[in-house]
Design a protein around this motif. Structure first.
Motif, mmCIF file in Angstrom:
data_model
loop_
_atom_site.group_PDB
_atom_site.id
_atom_site.type_symbol
_atom_site.label_atom_id
_atom_site.label_comp_id
_atom_site.label_asym_id
_atom_site.label_seq_id
_atom_site.Cartn_x
_atom_site.Cartn_y
_atom_site.Cartn_z
ATOM 1 N N GLN A 1 0.845 -1.202 0.000
ATOM 2 C CA GLN A 1 0.000 0.000 0.000
ATOM 3 C C GLN A 1 0.881 1.253 0.000
ATOM 4 O OE1 GLN A 1 -2.651 0.795 3.355
ATOM 5 N NE2 GLN A 1 -4.244 1.419 1.908
ATOM 6 N N PRO A 2 0.598 2.188 -0.920
ATOM 7 C CA PRO A 2 1.468 3.365 -1.052
ATOM 8 C C PRO A 2 1.359 4.332 0.119
ATOM 9 C CG PRO A 2 -0.427 3.552 -2.508
ATOM 10 C CD PRO A 2 -0.494 2.182 -1.907
ATOM 11 N N LYS A 3 2.494 4.968 0.419
ATOM 12 C CA LYS A 3 2.546 6.071 1.394
ATOM 13 C C LYS A 3 2.846 7.326 0.580
ATOM 14 C CE LYS A 3 4.877 4.788 5.324
ATOM 15 N NZ LYS A 3 5.976 4.114 6.090
ATOM 16 N N ILE A 4 2.017 8.347 0.760
ATOM 17 C CA ILE A 4 2.093 9.524 -0.108
ATOM 18 C C ILE A 4 2.514 10.752 0.706
ATOM 19 C CG2 ILE A 4 0.752 11.012 -1.689
ATOM 20 C CD1 ILE A 4 0.887 8.128 -2.713
ATOM 21 N N GLU A 5 3.492 11.489 0.199
ATOM 22 C CA GLU A 5 3.882 12.748 0.855
ATOM 23 C C GLU A 5 2.766 13.759 0.620
ATOM 24 O OE1 GLU A 5 8.023 15.078 1.048
ATOM 25 O OE2 GLU A 5 7.020 15.253 -0.884
ATOM 26 N N ILE A 6 2.194 14.288 1.709
ATOM 27 C CA ILE A 6 0.975 15.093 1.550
ATOM 28 C C ILE A 6 1.246 16.387 0.783
ATOM 29 C CG2 ILE A 6 -0.829 16.371 2.791
ATOM 30 C CD1 ILE A 6 -0.851 14.188 4.875
ATOM 31 N N ILE A 7 2.329 17.023 1.071
ATOM 32 C CA ILE A 7 2.582 18.341 0.475
ATOM 33 C C ILE A 7 2.764 18.268 -1.048
ATOM 34 C CG2 ILE A 7 5.099 18.440 0.825
ATOM 35 C CD1 ILE A 7 3.309 21.246 2.173
ATOM 36 N N VAL B 1 6.160 8.052 -1.551
ATOM 37 C CA VAL B 1 7.457 7.970 -0.861
ATOM 38 C C VAL B 1 7.826 6.528 -0.503
ATOM 39 C CG1 VAL B 1 7.616 10.310 0.039
ATOM 40 C CG2 VAL B 1 6.298 8.625 1.304
ATOM 41 N N GLY B 2 6.839 5.683 -0.400
ATOM 42 C CA GLY B 2 7.162 4.305 -0.038
ATOM 43 C C GLY B 2 5.930 3.423 -0.088
ATOM 44 N N PHE B 3 6.133 2.162 0.320
ATOM 45 C CA PHE B 3 5.027 1.203 0.345
ATOM 46 C C PHE B 3 5.100 0.395 1.642
ATOM 47 C CE2 PHE B 3 5.459 2.200 -4.073
ATOM 48 C CZ PHE B 3 4.156 2.196 -4.551
ATOM 49 N N GLU B 4 3.930 0.060 2.171
ATOM 50 C CA GLU B 4 3.876 -0.854 3.310
ATOM 51 C C GLU B 4 3.480 -2.237 2.802
ATOM 52 O OE1 GLU B 4 0.930 0.014 6.342
ATOM 53 O OE2 GLU B 4 1.521 -1.754 7.503
ATOM 54 N N VAL B 5 4.179 -3.238 3.289
ATOM 55 C CA VAL B 5 3.873 -4.615 2.884
ATOM 56 C C VAL B 5 2.778 -5.167 3.794
ATOM 57 C CG1 VAL B 5 4.840 -6.900 2.479
ATOM 58 C CG2 VAL B 5 6.341 -4.907 2.479
ATOM 59 N N SER C 1 -5.106 4.365 -2.562
ATOM 60 C CA SER C 1 -5.230 3.007 -3.109
ATOM 61 C C SER C 1 -5.405 1.981 -1.995
ATOM 62 C CB SER C 1 -3.966 2.643 -3.893
ATOM 63 O OG SER C 1 -4.003 1.276 -4.235
ATOM 64 N N PRO C 2 -6.188 0.938 -2.231
ATOM 65 C CA PRO C 2 -6.144 -0.202 -1.305
ATOM 66 C C PRO C 2 -4.801 -0.914 -1.493
ATOM 67 C CG PRO C 2 -7.556 -0.685 -3.174
ATOM 68 C CD PRO C 2 -7.094 0.726 -3.345
ATOM 69 N N PRO C 3 -4.445 -1.853 -0.632
ATOM 70 C CA PRO C 3 -3.209 -2.607 -0.854
ATOM 71 C C PRO C 3 -3.228 -3.251 -2.255
ATOM 72 C CG PRO C 3 -4.080 -3.028 1.332
ATOM 73 C CD PRO C 3 -5.127 -2.254 0.607
ATOM 74 N N ILE C 4 -2.078 -3.172 -2.938
ATOM 75 C CA ILE C 4 -2.000 -3.586 -4.348
ATOM 76 C C ILE C 4 -1.247 -4.911 -4.437
ATOM 77 C CG2 ILE C 4 -1.078 -2.899 -6.617
ATOM 78 C CD1 ILE C 4 -0.914 0.012 -5.236
#
Ligand code: C2E
Ligand code: CA
Ligand code: CA
Length: 405
Positions: free
Chosen positions: A166-172, A177-181, A379-382
């Protein structure tokens, strides 16, 4: 039986073909050839579109100039050709072959095996027959496989483990920026079993470190296989009880040393009694000294959360989704989120809000100075096989849209 041989060296194709024909007493084999992954993909697409022969086996080299074996793997993983049995041949060393095996298993392909060159065709055909027999023994899709304390040991293995990201998005900026497994078990094509179900069972059976190793291994393999993913951090969940195993900590550090170009982060889920024990604090210190950043997951859920901030130099705080998802309509949650963000900013650690489902919540988080967002809004986990496509599409669509909102 229709067999496609994919190799950029004509003499290797010829030698495999000759061996196959020599073993074909009943003249059943029809052999097709392609000199690279690109040509193989074209051929498979052509056959699928025009209803030509269905391939019963693809034998593909790994390293080729015109589209490598990974291109073939990706094609199979993302199309209806997924069911075609695949054998990979390569002159790479055993570790690389193991890596490729892990990746292919993660894609849930109809995978016969990885073979070192020169290929022993007889052995491959034997494996193919055994592989078919095994598949025919499986229960049909729909017969729901149960996960319980009696079969968890059997279910928890590399073949059944299925990772989503699942993506991690920089808000600004709106940039990824990354993904969580996030782990799932997928037993014999019978749908997902979710972590809320199997993690407590694994912990009770003492299998938590085994699971954590499998997840780490498979996720790092995916990041290794697609270098573009190295632009993004990779966050892996661990529970506090994993920290009690010295063997596990050494395993993570060694893995990290061997893949130091991957920005690995561990998300630590709290567990009231274990986290402040000397042993867990030492384990955390060891990870941090070895440049593995730690994120404090589900922040706010436990009363003792603030002790952790004092004793451990965390790099990131993740605000639990229960506080985030309704913060635009629940004033109490808004106050909690606001104070966690302010605290994180003062401590100079990155703060991630999980469970962002709407634009309204995202906007509030932006106003509160939250750094990073994660949730269904983006996004939901991909599934791993769709990850590169998702990244491409997001990056294309995002840059102009995000700035506008
Ligand atoms: P978590 O680390 O807090 O992960 C976030 C969970 O929230 C995930 O559920 C994710 O699918 C879900 N989620 C994501 N975005 C949204 C959203 O916008 N709204 C809502 N309502 N939910 C959202 P999942 O995948 O079922 O995982 C549940 C928990 O299982 C995770 O919570 C994590 O603690 C644990 N877990 C997952 N994978 C692993 C693993 O490999 N190892 C360990 N130890 N734990 C894991
Ligand atoms: Ca997490
Ligand atoms: Ca959470």
């Amino acid at each position: 039986m229709n067999i496609l041989i994919v190799d950029d060296q004509a003499f290797i194709r010829a030698s495999i073909k000759n061996e196959l024909l020599a073993l074909d007493n009943e003249h059943n084999f029809k052999i097709f050839e392609a000199d690279g992954g690109n040509e193989a993909i074209k051929l498979m697409e052509k056959h699928a579109i025009h209803g030509l022969e269905v391939f019963d086996l693809v034998i593909a080299d790994l390293k080729m100039d015109n589209g490598d074996g990974l291109a073939v793997i990706n094609h199979l993983a993302t199309t209806k050709n997924k069911s075609i049995p695949l054998a990979i041949i390569s002159s790479s060393d055993i570790r690389t072959l193991e890596l490729i095996s892990n990746i292919i298993n993660g894609f849930n392909l109809n995978f016969v095996g990885v073979y070192q060159k020169p290929l022993k065709v007889g052995a491959l055909l034997k494996d193919l027959v055994q592989h078919r027999d095994k598949k025919e023994d499986l229960p049909k899709v729909g017969s729901q496989v149960l996960c319980n304390e009696y079969n968890i040991t059997e279910l928890l293995n590399e073949d059944n483990l299925f990772l989503c990201y699942q993506p991690k998005i920089e808000i600004i900026s709106g940039k990824i920026v990354g993904f969580e497994v996030l782990a799932r078990l997928c037993v014999k094509g019978d749908g997902f079993i979710y972590p809320d179900k199997f993690i407590p069972l694994a912990e009770r059976a003492g299998l938590n470190c085994q699971l954590a190793k499998l997840v780490l291994n498979q996720a790092l393999s995916q990041w290794q296989l697609f270098p573009i993913l190295k632009d993004y951090s990779l966050s892996v969940n661990i529970s506090a009880s994993d920290l009690l195993s010295i063997d596990f900590i050494d395993y993570v550090i060694e893995k990290h040393l061997n893949t130091s170009d991957i920005k690995l982060m561990l998300e630590l889920t709290e567990s009231q009694d274990t986290i402040n024990q000397d042993k867990t604090l030492q384990a955390l210190a060891k990870l941090i000294i070895n440049n593995i950043p730690i994120s404090l997951d589900d922040f706010g859920k436990s009363y003792s959360t603030f002790d952790r901030l004092d004793s451990i130099p965390f790099d990131e705080i993740k605000i639990d989704k229960d506080f985030v998802s309704d913060l635009d309509s629940n004033n109490q949650h808004l106050v909690i989120v606001e104070s966690i963000i302010a605290l994180a900013n003062k401590l100079n650690v990155n703060v991630v809000a999980e469970g962002v489902e709407t634009a309204a919540v995202l906007k509030q988080l932006k106003n509160l100075g939250c750094d990073t967002a994660q949730g269904y809004y983006f996004s939901p986990p991909i599934e791993g096989r769709h990850l590169l496509n998702w990244i491409n599409e997001y990056n294309l669509r995002d840059e102009e849209n995000y700035a506008a909102c």
